[in-house]
Design a protein around this motif. Sequence first.
Motif, PDB file in Angstrom:
ATOM      1  N   GLY A 134       0.889  -1.206  -0.072  1.00 58.28           N
ATOM      2  CA  GLY A 134      -0.101  -0.016   0.038  1.00 58.28           C
ATOM      3  C   GLY A 134       0.839   1.155   0.166  1.00 58.28           C
ATOM      4  N   THR A 135       2.136   1.162   0.411  1.00 59.01           N
ATOM      5  CA  THR A 135       3.049   2.435   0.307  1.00 59.01           C
ATOM      6  C   THR A 135       3.616   2.641  -0.742  1.00 59.01           C
ATOM      7  OG1 THR A 135       4.868   0.962   1.251  1.00 59.01           O
ATOM      8  CG2 THR A 135       3.397   2.311   2.954  1.00 59.01           C
ATOM      9  N   HIS A 136       3.098   1.905  -1.984  1.00 58.87           N
ATOM     10  CA  HIS A 136       3.665   2.149  -3.201  1.00 58.87           C
ATOM     11  C   HIS A 136       2.594   2.037  -4.256  1.00 58.87           C
ATOM     12  CE1 HIS A 136       7.881   1.241  -2.037  1.00 58.87           C
ATOM     13  NE2 HIS A 136       7.324   0.297  -1.152  1.00 58.87           N
ATOM     14  N   PHE A 137       1.428   2.521  -3.541  1.00 57.03           N
ATOM     15  CA  PHE A 137       0.447   2.891  -4.371  1.00 57.03           C
ATOM     16  C   PHE A 137      -0.257   4.251  -4.284  1.00 57.03           C
ATOM     17  CE2 PHE A 137      -3.047  -0.376  -5.906  1.00 57.03           C
ATOM     18  CZ  PHE A 137      -3.847   0.523  -6.401  1.00 57.03           C
ATOM     19  N   TRP A 138       0.013   5.026  -4.832  1.00 53.12           N
ATOM     20  CA  TRP A 138      -0.013   6.527  -5.097  1.00 53.12           C
ATOM     21  C   TRP A 138      -1.646   6.896  -5.515  1.00 53.12           C
ATOM     22  CZ3 TRP A 138       4.130   4.034  -6.605  1.00 53.12           C
ATOM     23  CH2 TRP A 138       5.318   4.108  -5.787  1.00 53.12           C
ATOM     24  N   LEU A 139      -2.286   7.588  -4.832  1.00 50.87           N
ATOM     25  CA  LEU A 139      -3.769   7.952  -5.505  1.00 50.87           C
ATOM     26  C   LEU A 139      -3.662   9.489  -5.637  1.00 50.87           C
ATOM     27  CD1 LEU A 139      -6.023   6.293  -2.911  1.00 50.87           C
ATOM     28  CD2 LEU A 139      -5.067   5.292  -5.111  1.00 50.87           C
ATOM     29  N   MET A 140      -4.331   9.979  -6.632  1.00 52.82           N
ATOM     30  CA  MET A 140      -4.505  11.346  -6.704  1.00 52.82           C
ATOM     31  C   MET A 140      -6.203  11.625  -6.517  1.00 52.82           C
ATOM     32  SD  MET A 140      -3.617  14.518  -7.823  1.00 52.82           S
ATOM     33  CE  MET A 140      -2.199  14.374  -8.945  1.00 52.82           C
ATOM     34  N   CYS A 141      -6.327  12.524  -5.615  1.00 50.80           N
ATOM     35  CA  CYS A 141      -7.966  12.804  -5.170  1.00 50.80           C
ATOM     36  C   CYS A 141      -8.258  13.991  -5.527  1.00 50.80           C
ATOM     37  CB  CYS A 141      -7.976  12.270  -3.530  1.00 50.80           C
ATOM     38  SG  CYS A 141      -7.735  10.344  -3.359  1.00 50.80           S
ATOM     39  N   GLU A 142      -9.668  14.141  -5.717  1.00 46.19           N
ATOM     40  CA  GLU A 142     -10.092  15.533  -5.733  1.00 46.19           C
ATOM     41  C   GLU A 142     -11.516  15.193  -4.757  1.00 46.19           C
ATOM     42  OE1 GLU A 142     -11.823  17.930  -9.376  1.00 46.19           O
ATOM     43  OE2 GLU A 142     -13.030  16.487  -9.110  1.00 46.19           O
ATOM     44  N   GLU A 143     -10.994  16.147  -3.721  1.00 47.98           N
ATOM     45  CA  GLU A 143     -12.343  16.143  -2.424  1.00 47.98           C
ATOM     46  C   GLU A 143     -12.622  14.585  -2.199  1.00 47.98           C
ATOM     47  OE1 GLU A 143     -15.584  18.711  -3.406  1.00 47.98           O
ATOM     48  OE2 GLU A 143     -14.216  20.256  -4.040  1.00 47.98           O
ATOM     49  N   GLU A 144     -11.614  13.863  -1.850  1.00 51.10           N
ATOM     50  CA  GLU A 144     -11.620  12.538  -1.686  1.00 51.10           C
ATOM     51  C   GLU A 144     -11.941  11.434  -2.748  1.00 51.10           C
ATOM     52  OE1 GLU A 144     -10.331  11.236   1.546  1.00 51.10           O
ATOM     53  OE2 GLU A 144      -9.854  13.268   1.666  1.00 51.10           O
ATOM     54  N   VAL A 164     -10.960   9.203  -5.803  1.00 53.62           N
ATOM     55  CA  VAL A 164      -9.938   8.892  -6.537  1.00 53.62           C
ATOM     56  C   VAL A 164     -10.128   8.889  -8.006  1.00 53.62           C
ATOM     57  CG1 VAL A 164      -8.628   6.864  -7.178  1.00 53.62           C
ATOM     58  CG2 VAL A 164      -9.736   7.068  -4.806  1.00 53.62           C
ATOM     59  N   ILE A 165      -9.362  10.024  -8.799  1.00 53.71           N
ATOM     60  CA  ILE A 165      -9.494  10.287  -9.921  1.00 53.71           C
ATOM     61  C   ILE A 165      -8.222   9.685 -10.712  1.00 53.71           C
ATOM     62  CG2 ILE A 165     -10.609  12.454  -9.889  1.00 53.71           C
ATOM     63  CD1 ILE A 165      -7.944  13.928 -10.578  1.00 53.71           C
ATOM     64  N   ALA A 166      -7.173   9.385 -10.177  1.00 53.52           N
ATOM     65  CA  ALA A 166      -6.123   8.793 -10.849  1.00 53.52           C
ATOM     66  C   ALA A 166      -5.198   7.924  -9.789  1.00 53.52           C
ATOM     67  CB  ALA A 166      -5.034   9.920 -11.465  1.00 53.52           C
ATOM     68  N   PHE A 167      -4.497   6.997 -10.242  1.00 52.73           N
ATOM     69  CA  PHE A 167      -3.447   6.311  -9.245  1.00 52.73           C
ATOM     70  C   PHE A 167      -2.268   5.682 -10.026  1.00 52.73           C
ATOM     71  CE2 PHE A 167      -6.595   2.722 -10.478  1.00 52.73           C
ATOM     72  CZ  PHE A 167      -5.680   1.867 -10.589  1.00 52.73           C
ATOM     73  N   VAL A 168      -1.215   5.603  -9.322  1.00 55.72           N
ATOM     74  CA  VAL A 168      -0.072   4.800  -9.596  1.00 55.72           C
ATOM     75  C   VAL A 168       0.471   3.815  -8.928  1.00 55.72           C
ATOM     76  CG1 VAL A 168       2.419   5.000 -10.205  1.00 55.72           C
ATOM     77  CG2 VAL A 168       0.779   6.555 -11.353  1.00 55.72           C
ATOM     78  N   ASP A 169       0.483   2.511  -9.319  1.00 57.50           N
ATOM     79  CA  ASP A 169       0.854   1.438  -8.345  1.00 57.50           C
ATOM     80  C   ASP A 169       1.874   0.501  -8.948  1.00 57.50           C
ATOM     81  OD1 ASP A 169      -1.169   0.004 -10.181  1.00 57.50           O
ATOM     82  OD2 ASP A 169      -0.935  -1.514  -8.518  1.00 57.50           O
ATOM     83  N   GLY A 170       2.626  -0.070  -7.836  1.00 57.66           N
ATOM     84  CA  GLY A 170       3.626  -1.259  -8.446  1.00 57.66           C
ATOM     85  C   GLY A 170       4.445  -1.604  -7.168  1.00 57.66           C
ATOM     86  N   MET A 171       4.900  -3.000  -7.284  1.00 61.44           N
ATOM     87  CA  MET A 171       5.825  -3.392  -6.291  1.00 61.44           C
ATOM     88  C   MET A 171       7.239  -3.226  -6.442  1.00 61.44           C
ATOM     89  SD  MET A 171       6.199  -7.476  -7.529  1.00 61.44           S
ATOM     90  CE  MET A 171       4.806  -7.811  -6.836  1.00 61.44           C
ATOM     91  N   VAL A 172       7.593  -3.490  -5.509  1.00 61.88           N
ATOM     92  CA  VAL A 172       9.471  -3.379  -5.543  1.00 61.88           C
ATOM     93  C   VAL A 172       9.954  -4.723  -5.308  1.00 61.88           C
ATOM     94  CG1 VAL A 172      11.180  -2.585  -4.016  1.00 61.88           C
ATOM     95  CG2 VAL A 172       9.236  -1.378  -4.277  1.00 61.88           C
ATOM     96  N   THR A 173      11.092  -5.000  -6.179  1.00 64.31           N
ATOM     97  CA  THR A 173      11.932  -6.256  -6.205  1.00 64.31           C
ATOM     98  C   THR A 173      13.150  -5.987  -6.623  1.00 64.31           C
ATOM     99  OG1 THR A 173      11.569  -8.333  -7.667  1.00 64.31           O
ATOM    100  CG2 THR A 173      10.833  -6.394  -8.819  1.00 64.31           C
ATOM    101  N   ASP A 174      13.944  -7.141  -6.605  1.00 63.26           N
ATOM    102  CA  ASP A 174      15.197  -6.875  -6.929  1.00 63.26           C
ATOM    103  C   ASP A 174      15.487  -7.682  -8.441  1.00 63.26           C
ATOM    104  OD1 ASP A 174      16.794  -6.070  -5.092  1.00 63.26           O
ATOM    105  OD2 ASP A 174      16.837  -7.943  -3.946  1.00 63.26           O
ATOM    106  N   GLU A 175      14.186  -8.245  -8.920  1.00 65.47           N
ATOM    107  CA  GLU A 175      14.194  -8.616 -10.283  1.00 65.47           C
ATOM    108  C   GLU A 175      14.327  -7.401 -11.275  1.00 65.47           C
ATOM    109  OE1 GLU A 175      14.131 -12.007 -11.352  1.00 65.47           O
ATOM    110  OE2 GLU A 175      14.083 -12.375  -9.247  1.00 65.47           O
ATOM    111  N   LYS A 176      15.179  -7.506 -12.115  1.00 65.53           N
ATOM    112  CA  LYS A 176      15.242  -6.428 -13.219  1.00 65.53           C
ATOM    113  C   LYS A 176      14.083  -6.183 -14.199  1.00 65.53           C
ATOM    114  CE  LYS A 176      19.157  -5.080 -14.748  1.00 65.53           C
ATOM    115  NZ  LYS A 176      20.384  -4.391 -14.907  1.00 65.53           N
ATOM    116  N   ASN A 177      13.423  -7.091 -14.365  1.00 67.22           N
ATOM    117  CA  ASN A 177      12.462  -6.846 -15.495  1.00 67.22           C
ATOM    118  C   ASN A 177      11.169  -7.204 -15.048  1.00 67.22           C
ATOM    119  OD1 ASN A 177      14.208  -6.615 -17.685  1.00 67.22           O
ATOM    120  ND2 ASN A 177      14.778  -8.878 -17.661  1.00 67.22           N
ATOM    121  N   LEU A 178       9.961  -6.719 -15.410  1.00 69.56           N
ATOM    122  CA  LEU A 178       8.590  -6.904 -15.130  1.00 69.56           C
ATOM    123  C   LEU A 178       7.818  -7.817 -15.994  1.00 69.56           C
ATOM    124  CD1 LEU A 178       6.115  -3.704 -14.650  1.00 69.56           C
ATOM    125  CD2 LEU A 178       5.530  -6.031 -15.461  1.00 69.56           C
TER     126      LEU A 178
END
Length: 160
Positions: A41-51, A53-67
């Motif tokens: 959840g700390t790698h899940f960014w939300l853009m909110c307009e008056e609470e 959700v209008i946009a978001f970016v999310d993704g995990m963290v890993t040592d793997e170089k390729n998605l």
Amino acid sequence: MQIRMAKMEDLDEIAFVESECFPFGEAATKEKFAERIKEYGTHFWLMCEEEKVIAFVDGMVTDEKNLTDEMYEKACLHDEKGAWQMIFGVNTLPKYRRQGYAEKLLRYAINDARAQDREGLVLTCKDKLVHYYEKFGFQNEGVSESVHGGATWYQMRLTF
């Protein structure tokens, strides 16, 4: 507009935004988003307009170089100490597009990854968006091994 981290209470809105941004075969399910919020959840960014959700970016963290496609399916692969911030989605509701919200969110995610001493970020996109991500410094590494949703994806990498 406010940027904040996702909470489980945001699940319905997140699933709705995703369904507006991706075709059925490519869109993550509500259940997958619940797993993602729980695991990173700390790698899940939300853009909110008056609470709202209008946009978001999310993704995990890993040592793997390729998605990989497996990463989309298994949120438990997240490794908080990993070197690479993967980006699974850059989503904006259609009526809010072309107003700079995705750019603000992506820059926020990039700054977070830099502050966390990651090596960089990796995402995949369709051919028509390669030029968009290049303006942030991402380099096109060619066609990705990912076949997520049956689409052709290009792997993009931003190395710090």
